[in-house]
Design a protein around this motif. Structure first.
Motif, mmCIF file in Angstrom:
data_model
loop_
_atom_site.group_PDB
_atom_site.id
_atom_site.type_symbol
_atom_site.label_atom_id
_atom_site.label_comp_id
_atom_site.label_asym_id
_atom_site.label_seq_id
_atom_site.Cartn_x
_atom_site.Cartn_y
_atom_site.Cartn_z
ATOM 1 N N UNK A 27 3.684 22.260 9.952
ATOM 2 C CA UNK A 27 2.551 21.732 9.220
ATOM 3 C C UNK A 27 2.741 20.231 9.097
ATOM 4 N N UNK A 28 1.884 19.595 8.304
ATOM 5 C CA UNK A 28 1.943 18.142 8.130
ATOM 6 C C UNK A 28 2.019 17.821 6.647
ATOM 7 N N UNK A 29 2.893 16.889 6.296
ATOM 8 C CA UNK A 29 2.990 16.390 4.934
ATOM 9 C C UNK A 29 3.010 14.868 5.001
ATOM 10 N N UNK A 30 3.290 14.224 3.871
ATOM 11 C CA UNK A 30 3.411 12.774 3.806
ATOM 12 C C UNK A 30 4.830 12.396 3.402
ATOM 13 N N UNK A 31 5.296 11.255 3.906
ATOM 14 C CA UNK A 31 6.673 10.860 3.657
ATOM 15 C C UNK A 31 6.950 10.643 2.168
ATOM 16 N N UNK B 231 4.670 5.290 3.782
ATOM 17 C CA UNK B 231 3.993 6.571 3.621
ATOM 18 C C UNK B 231 3.255 6.914 4.903
ATOM 19 N N UNK B 232 3.891 7.688 5.743
ATOM 20 C CA UNK B 232 3.286 8.101 7.007
ATOM 21 C C UNK B 232 3.386 9.618 7.123
ATOM 22 N N UNK C 287 11.250 19.035 5.675
ATOM 23 C CA UNK C 287 11.114 17.935 6.628
ATOM 24 C C UNK C 287 12.392 17.849 7.441
ATOM 25 N N UNK C 288 12.424 16.960 8.402
ATOM 26 C CA UNK C 288 13.649 16.846 9.180
ATOM 27 C C UNK C 288 13.514 15.907 10.348
ATOM 28 N N UNK D 87 0.817 -1.225 0.000
ATOM 29 C CA UNK D 87 0.000 0.000 0.000
ATOM 30 C C UNK D 87 0.846 1.268 0.000
ATOM 31 N N UNK D 88 2.063 1.198 0.541
ATOM 32 C CA UNK D 88 2.917 2.380 0.576
ATOM 33 C C UNK D 88 3.492 2.685 -0.802
#
Length: 520
Positions: A259-263, A238-239, A310-311, A99-100
């Protein structure tokens, strides 16, 4: 290159995908109605009339070489469901069922404006042509590129200073340690405890960032990353991850917003910069088109609110030990890892441990505290908790760090105030991929901990090896600092951690002084 037997709805939509146009823009380019393009999607076996055949012939003839190559790959005879020739069955299964990987393919289709399924076919085609031994050889060659080589290449690309920000350099005796971490005086020697009220990052909104459009080369590199991930059986999960949007960082204070994103967004864009950089250095080249697009200058590096920044959090771990007749005086045990070749970030490089992405587990606002990520990484990377490793499965616990779920070593550390000290020692922006880095220090002052739990401290799959060093062994620690295998962020955290440890460690620390400066 025109389709044998003439155009069909299937090949017409393949041309649309190869041109990376929406249905409306494809219709506009052909001079037809969007409804006609829609009918090709609904009826892939439909054969357009002769005049439309000629329109499609002309559109293909006017396409660029790259667009025609993509069209050829999309209209190859191999069915979309077929296994790529030469690919392992495991890679084939992941392409179909992981699924990822599916989330990454969907992300690519959406941001390249391709029809669903196009990215999968492109990755399958690339996977069929990958030479796994060639990837291993490239990995070996990348390993020959030292931390100093990387820092020098980035200094050449960016320069070393913008306003009051510059590249972090440390001095230990005669040893000079140059890094590609962009920082400033206010971001160093923070001595900031990782607990409220000092650790105060906020998440105003968990809404994802605005979409972006992938250029041809960026899309091609993303496809290659996925094909290599499958070929090498590298984990890709994908988290959610945090993206830095603003900072207010100074001594004893961590403030700002995430903020929030996806890996997968990070893995298929900013994270590609490291491999491109190392390959360019190995080849003696200065051509880095992805860097030119995503991170072209120091001002774009510092403008974190306008890019995916990201980081993570990484910490030098120091554990008190009593005097020993074989080892000598009471000291701190220092832990250093060599990163596994199966990780996406800083593969085969030296780093402090723990080291992890800053990301939420279940509570987006609470987990924004840097200390929450560091405690999670301790549980995962030092104490062996697989249930909080999101690369191994879905997160099902409502509160993974609830006191009742902690490992025995962590429970013991948390049982009494003062047993566990966690501080942020510095902050910087890593020019390798633009990541933010919270350099930290974990200190366990109670000698009883190592006597009780030293035997259960064990790195997870992200590490290839785990090394021990003593704070009374100045020769070996100095030699370690000069090792060219360090990651830039690892050397930054190690240097800052040792500086702080020398201030608070007393007689347990017998190491040369480390001084920092900002490159001019």
């Amino acid at each position: 290159m025109n389709p044998a037997g003439g155009w069909t709805g299937r090949t017409a939509t393949a041309l649309q995908s190869a041109l990376r146009l929406s249905q409306e823009r494809f219709a506009e380019r052909l001079g037809i109605s969007a409804r006609t393009v829609g009918s090709w999607h609904k009826k892939p076996d439909l054969r357009p009339q002769s005049d439309m055949q000629q329109v499609l012939d002309t559109a293909l003839a006017q396409a660029s070489d790259a667009e025609r190559d993509r069209f050829g790959a999309l209209t190859s005879d191999a069915p979309a469901s077929a296994s790529p020739a030469g690919a392992s069955s495991e890679a084939d299964e992941r392409l179909d069922a992981d699924p990822h990987i599916g989330a990454a393919l969907e992300w690519l289709d959406r941001h390249a404006h391709w029809t669903p399924g196009t990215a999968r076919r492109a990755v399958a085609d690339r996977l069929a042509r990958i030479d796994v031994q060639e990837l291993h050889d490239r990995g070996t060659q990348r390993g020959w590129v030292s931390q100093r080589d990387v820092a020098a290449a980035l200094t050449t690309y960016y320069g070393s200073q913008l306003d009051d920000h510059g590249l972090y350099t440390a001095q230990c005796g005669d040893l000079t340690m140059n890094t590609s971490v962009l920082t400033c005086a206010d971001w160093l020697d923070l001595n900031c405890e990782l607990r409220p009220p000092y650790d105060q990052f906020r998440v105003p909104s968990a809404q994802p960032e605005a979409d972006l459009d992938l250029a041809d080369h960026a899309f091609d590199r993303a496809v290659q990353r996925l094909a290599e991930t499958l070929s090498m059986n590298t984990r890709l999960t994908d988290s959610p991850i945090y993206r830095l949007t603003s900072t207010d960082i100074r001594e004893h204070q961590l403030r700002g917003t995430f903020g929030v994103s996806q890996f997968v967004h990070y893995a298929l864009t900013a994270d590609l910069l490291e491999g491109e950089l190392v390959d360019a250095v190995a080849a003696g080249s200065t051509a880095m088109p992805l860097r030119d697009r995503y991170l072209p200058d120091l001002r774009s590096v510092l403008d974190v609110g306008e890019r995916l920044c990201a980081g993570g959090v990484l910490a030098l771990t120091a554990i008190a030990r009593s005097a020993d007749p074989y080892r000598g005086d009471a000291d701190y045990l220092l832990l250093v890892q060599e990163r596994s070749g199966n990780v996406l970030n800083a593969a085969r490089r030296l780093a402090v441990i723990p080291k992890g992405f800053h990301q939420p587990l279940t509570d987006v606002r609470r987990d924004a505290q840097v200390g929450m990520t560091l405690r999670r990484e301790m549980e995962e990377e030092l104490f062996g908790r697989p249930d909080i490793d999101n690369t191994l499965g879905e997160m099902l616990a409502a509160d993974p760090l609830h006191p009742t779920k902690l490992t025995e070593p962590m429970s013991w550390l948390m049982a009494q105030p003062g047993r566990l000290r966690m501080e942020c020692t510095g902050f910087g922006l890593n020019l390798v991929s633009g990541n933010y880095e919270f350099a930290s220090l974990i200190v366990i002052d109670d000698e009883e901990f190592w006597a009780r739990y030293g035997g259960v401290v064990e790195a997870n799959w992200e590490s290839a090896t785990l090394r021990q060093y003593s704070t009374t062994d100045d020769e070996l620690v100095t030699e370690l600092l000069g090792d060219v295998a360090w990651s830039n962020e690892g050397l930054f955290a190690m240097s800052q951690g040792l500086r702080r440890l020398a201030e608070i460690g007393g007689e347990r620390v017998k190491l040369p002084a480390i001084e920092w400066e900002i490159s001019q």
